[in-house]
Design an enzyme around this catalytic site. Structure first.
Site, PDB file in Angstrom:
ATOM      1  N   HIS A 210      47.399  -5.469 -45.071  1.00  0.00           N
ATOM      2  CA  HIS A 210      47.112  -4.044 -45.246  1.00  0.00           C
ATOM      3  C   HIS A 210      48.361  -3.238 -44.968  1.00  0.00           C
ATOM      4  CE1 HIS A 210      46.086  -5.287 -41.145  1.00  0.00           C
ATOM      5  NE2 HIS A 210      46.536  -4.100 -40.762  1.00  0.00           N
TER       6      HIS A 210
ATOM      7  N   HIS B 140      49.838   0.332 -43.814  1.00  0.00           N
ATOM      8  CA  HIS B 140      49.519   1.581 -43.117  1.00  0.00           C
ATOM      9  C   HIS B 140      50.309   2.731 -43.748  1.00  0.00           C
ATOM     10  CE1 HIS B 140      47.741  -0.255 -39.363  1.00  0.00           C
ATOM     11  NE2 HIS B 140      48.472  -1.284 -39.752  1.00  0.00           N
TER      12      HIS B 140
HETATM   13  P1  AMP Z   1      46.962  -4.075 -37.701  1.00  0.00           P
HETATM   14  O1  AMP Z   1      47.261  -4.017 -36.235  1.00  0.00           O
HETATM   15  O2  AMP Z   1      48.163  -3.818 -38.558  1.00  0.00           O
HETATM   16  O3  AMP Z   1      46.227  -5.350 -38.084  1.00  0.00           O
HETATM   17  O4  AMP Z   1      46.005  -2.854 -37.982  1.00  0.00           O
HETATM   18  C1  AMP Z   1      44.628  -2.964 -38.136  1.00  0.00           C
HETATM   19  C2  AMP Z   1      44.100  -1.560 -38.296  1.00  0.00           C
HETATM   20  O5  AMP Z   1      42.772  -1.650 -38.792  1.00  0.00           O
HETATM   21  C3  AMP Z   1      44.049  -0.758 -36.993  1.00  0.00           C
HETATM   22  O6  AMP Z   1      44.842   0.428 -37.145  1.00  0.00           O
HETATM   23  C4  AMP Z   1      42.559  -0.453 -36.825  1.00  0.00           C
HETATM   24  O7  AMP Z   1      42.343   0.827 -36.304  1.00  0.00           O
HETATM   25  C5  AMP Z   1      42.034  -0.588 -38.239  1.00  0.00           C
HETATM   26  N1  AMP Z   1      40.642  -0.960 -38.367  1.00  0.00           N
HETATM   27  C6  AMP Z   1      39.990  -1.962 -37.722  1.00  0.00           C
HETATM   28  N2  AMP Z   1      38.697  -2.008 -38.118  1.00  0.00           N
HETATM   29  C7  AMP Z   1      38.546  -1.032 -39.050  1.00  0.00           C
HETATM   30  C8  AMP Z   1      37.434  -0.566 -39.824  1.00  0.00           C
HETATM   31  N3  AMP Z   1      36.232  -1.136 -39.747  1.00  0.00           N
HETATM   32  N4  AMP Z   1      37.647   0.473 -40.674  1.00  0.00           N
HETATM   33  C9  AMP Z   1      38.856   1.051 -40.759  1.00  0.00           C
HETATM   34  N5  AMP Z   1      39.923   0.664 -40.047  1.00  0.00           N
HETATM   35  C10 AMP Z   1      39.772  -0.359 -39.198  1.00  0.00           C
END
Ligand code: AMP
Ligand code: ZN
Length: 142
Positions: free
Chosen positions: A99, A101
């Site tokens: 993903h 950001h």
């Molecule tokens: P990472 O640390 O790069 O894996 O980021 C994962 C991101 O996913 C974090 O910023 C979380 O806040 C976000 N996240 C986790 N669960 C969800 C969800 N159900 N919907 C939207 N964002 C999420």
């Protein structure tokens, strides 16, 4: 991937504030945002890392990032954004579904550039830099 949160979002089993989707990508607001408008862009198919995505899918993800940056910034009046992948657990990736950001940035947000993640810069000798560049160049052209 039944136990992947983002696959469950794609399947509609977990709700999301979706802002854009097409055949291969989806974008939605981060549930725990670092800034207003913090948006995630994902491939619809499960791929853990950037390098795991087929090149076409990676291109589609970047096209969606490119499409969204201005609308995301404009929606919250941001003057810029930090656009980044945490690629791999060691780099802080918590959700094992690639993903990107898009984090809107503001003059007064007190945050720093991506460089601030890292401490003091390592002192790398010219020879070693030459070797590293050579290894990458050889590998990428294979
Ligand atoms: P990472 O640390 O790069 O894996 O980021 C994962 C991101 O996913 C974090 O910023 C979380 O806040 C976000 N996240 C986790 N669960 C969800 C969800 N159900 N919907 C939207 N964002 C999420
Ligand atoms: Zn997944």
């Amino acid at each position: 991937m039944d136990d992947c949160i983002f696959c469950q979002i794609v399947a509609g089993d977990i709700p999301s504030r979706t802002v854009y989707e097409d055949a291969t990508t989806k974008a939605f607001l981060d549930a725990n945002p670092l800034a207003p408008g913090h948006t995630l862009v994902i491939p619809k198919d499960h791929h853990e890392h950037v390098q795991d995505m087929p090149v076409g899918v990676a291109g589609d993800v970047f096209a969606t990032v490119h499409r969204l940056v201005a609308p995301v910034q404009d929606a919250v009046g941001a003057e810029g954004s930090t656009v980044a992948f945490n690629n791999g657990e060691v780099a802080g990736q918590e959700v094992p579904h690639a993903h990107c950001h898009i984090v809107p940035r503001f003059t007064e947000d007190g945050s720093a550039p991506i460089h601030s993640i890292f401490g003091e810069r390592p002192d790398i000798a010219d020879d070693e830099l030459d070797d590293i560049a050579g290894d990458i160049a050889d590998d990428v052209s294979e």
